[in-house]
Design a protein around this motif. Structure first.
Motif, PDB file in Angstrom:
ATOM      1  N   LEU A  36      35.807  44.410  53.499  1.00 52.09           N
ATOM      2  CA  LEU A  36      36.152  43.843  52.198  1.00 52.09           C
ATOM      3  C   LEU A  36      35.955  42.333  52.184  1.00 52.09           C
ATOM      4  CD1 LEU A  36      39.376  45.889  51.355  1.00 52.09           C
ATOM      5  CD2 LEU A  36      37.109  46.139  50.349  1.00 52.09           C
ATOM      6  N   TYR A  94      42.205  48.399  46.154  1.00 54.62           N
ATOM      7  CA  TYR A  94      41.495  47.191  45.719  1.00 54.62           C
ATOM      8  C   TYR A  94      42.490  46.035  45.660  1.00 54.62           C
ATOM      9  CZ  TYR A  94      37.950  50.551  44.299  1.00 54.62           C
ATOM     10  OH  TYR A  94      37.021  51.554  44.293  1.00 54.62           O
ATOM     11  N   ARG A 140      41.310  42.503  45.284  1.00 56.59           N
ATOM     12  CA  ARG A 140      40.624  41.263  44.940  1.00 56.59           C
ATOM     13  C   ARG A 140      41.461  40.481  43.930  1.00 56.59           C
ATOM     14  NH1 ARG A 140      35.392  44.148  42.715  1.00 56.59           N
ATOM     15  NH2 ARG A 140      37.127  45.216  41.690  1.00 56.59           N
TER      16      ARG A 140
END
Length: 565
Positions: free
Chosen positions: A255, A522, A524
């Motif tokens: 990632l 996720y 981000r």
């Protein structure tokens, strides 16, 4: 004068036009044939006819010259090379582009055999190609193609495609159209290389994932057979914890590289004393060096070196360089870490006496998925991501990284340069202590049954009152009856996703004050922002650690208007 449509007038038409031109003069055409004035008239008519023919010739000449000029311009300034060869392969005509391709003045091409500019191994194929073009004929129709290399001295050869057509008539020969395909060939080679690297990466990823999965499976089997709480059970749990941490590290690396490549990493800059950070990071890795019997030595400047930097990310840079040195240094080797000032920069170096780096590898060492050659057992492991992350993170801090090596078997040294802060920072007030853990009512909304049950059991063991729902509507209904203090909600729920659950709870008077924590694969910045916009107070990346869960629950009393983290 030419008729409409460019058709040349016949003699009768020319005579008529000449007669018309003389019509304004005295009508001498009706005079007797032997009259001298009739003779003068005939001479005048012929004179006009000659003048008109000269005008036709001059117009035709201008048209031919203009056409020749257009042909010359098209030939000379065409974006591809053109050659006209005689039947023996000698250059009769050449345009400017082929002269540029070959790096030769155009006049120096004329009279030379084209084969001299082609690689020696391809000249036989060229001769056969030219013979075939002439044999097939076609007079101007492209009849064959051939790809050859045009060596450029010491530089890389130019790769071109030849398109040939025969020229017949009084001066037979071959017209060659020459396309430069070097860029296309390089792009194709790059794509093939990238595809190969991806295949290697997937093979490496499969290997790296299977490595921890094997001890995890074996430790689970062992834990089922031994006495709970015994020494063997503790060993199995320690193995499970280490291998799960390793899996999380692999996913985090993947990632991070993606975020860096897309410029999605947001640094949390703060005043950072680099010497202390280097020492702490070395201490964290020291047990691994001791286990491999590799000496780890520090040469840290005594002065304080302050930078405006993200401490977590700089520690990641140092840790990756240490892990790389550990991987490629043999048992009994030595690794030295240095930190010093150089003007307004801090210079961090990690030097080892291990495997070293071949010259052809140095230029590409910081690219993702690039590794030194591995043996079948991949004893050095890894995905080739660590150094790519080092480069990306250092450059995000405004620094640079380089590597030097005397060659294979002679060790290497990585050097990182980071800008220093102009002055030492003023000490900030200490952070307030984390509130003591209290018993909470906790609702888990997660559609994966194993994940939901495991999280619920863990929270129950910590003393919390826990309930579980496996979809959004059930979770909202259960929350109305259970009145949870904290809700852990998966984002990727079926039908009604986690964002919809959060919005529904914020619009419900009975649930508006509930502390909402998003669980997602996720993490981000844009994912956290979206969670905050939906109404979540916190955003945890899967799988959340026990410490993260405890910290979130302990901070439950904080205002829910703060952005999701």
């Amino acid at each position: 004068m030419t008729n409409h449509g460019g058709k040349k007038p016949t003699p009768a038409e020319l005579r008529r036009q000449a007669e018309e031109r003389l019509a304004e003069r005295a009508d001498r055409a009706l005079l007797p044939p032997d009259d001298p004035r009739r003779l003068v008239h005939e001479l005048e008519v012929h004179q006009v006819e000659l003048e008109m023919q000269n005008e036709e010739l001059r117009a035709a000449r201008v048209e031919i010259e203009e056409g020749l000029q257009r042909y010359t311009e098209l030939f000379d300034f065409a974006p591809m090379g053109y050659l006209v060869l005689d039947p023996g392969g000698t250059v009769r005509e050449a345009n400017l582009e082929i002269a540029r391709m070959l790096g030769v003045a155009r006049q120096d091409l004329l009279g030379r055999r084209f084969a001299l500019f082609v690689g020696p191994r391809q000249r036989a194929a060229l001769a056969e190609f030219l013979e075939g073009v002439l044999a097939r004929g076609g007079d101007g129709q492209a009849s064959a193609m051939l790809e050859v290399d045009l060596p450029q001295g010491s530089d890389e050869a130019l790769q071109v495609r030849l398109v040939g057509s025969a020229r017949t008539g009084a001066t037979p020969g071959t017209l060659l159209g020459i396309h430069d395909i070097t860029a296309r060939r390089r792009a194709e080679a790059a794509l093939r290389e990238e595809s190969g690297r991806k295949d290697d990466f997937l093979a490496a990823l499969s290997h790296e994932l299977r490595n921890p999965l094997a001890p995890i499976r074996n430790s689970l089997s062992l834990a089922e057979r031994v006495e709970p709480g015994g020494e063997e059970a503790r060993k199995a749990m320690a193995i499970l914890r280490r291998q799960v941490d390793h899996l999380v590290h692999i996913v985090d690396d993947l990632l991070d590289v993606t975020r860096i490549a897309r410029n999605k990493v947001h640094l949390q800059r703060e005043p950072l004393e680099l010497g202390g950070l280097v020492r702490r990071t070395m201490d964290d890795h020291l047990p691994e060096f001791h286990a491999r019997e590799i000496a780890l030595e520090g040469h840290i400047a005594t002065e304080s070196l302050w930078a405006e930097a993200d401490g977590t990310r700089v520690a990641q840079v140092i840790g990756n360089l240490l892990a790389n040195a550990l991987k490629f240094t043999p048992r009994g080797g030595r690794v030295g870490v240095g930190l010093r000032r150089d003007g307004n920069q801090a210079v961090l170096s990690v030097r080892d006496n291990g495997a070293g780096i071949a010259p052809e590898m140095r230029a590409r060492l910081f690219e993702p998925f690039i590794q030194a050659p591995q043996t079948l057992e991949r004893s050095r492991g890894g995905l080739g991501l660590g150094l790519a992350m080092v480069k990306g993170l250092v450059e995000l801090h405004g620094g640079m990284v380089d590597v030097t090596s005397a060659g294979p078997g002679r060790g290497c040294e990585f050097t990182v340069r980071l800008p220093l802060a102009p002055a030492a920072p003023v000490k900030a007030a200490p952070a307030p202590p984390v509130p003591a853990m209290q018993r909470r009512r906790v609702l888990v909304i997660e559609d994966t049954v194993d994940a939901a049950e495991a999280l619920s059991d863990l929270l129950t063991l910590d003393g919390h009152d826990t309930q579980v729902a496996y979809d959004g509507p059930s979770g909202i209904a259960l929350a109305r009856d259970f009145h949870p203090d904290v809700v852990f909600c998966d984002i990727g729920l079926p039908e009604m996703d986690g964002y919809e659950v959060a919005r529904a709870m914020r619009n419900d008077d009975a649930l508006r004050g509930t502390y909402l924590v998003a669980l997602s694969g996720y993490a981000r910045p844009e994912d956290r922002e979206r969670s905050a916009e939906a109404g979540f107070d916190w955003h945890l990346a899967k799988p959340p650690s026990t410490d993260a869960l405890e910290r979130v629950i302990a901070e439950r009393p904080r205002s829910r208007t703060a952005p999701a983290r």
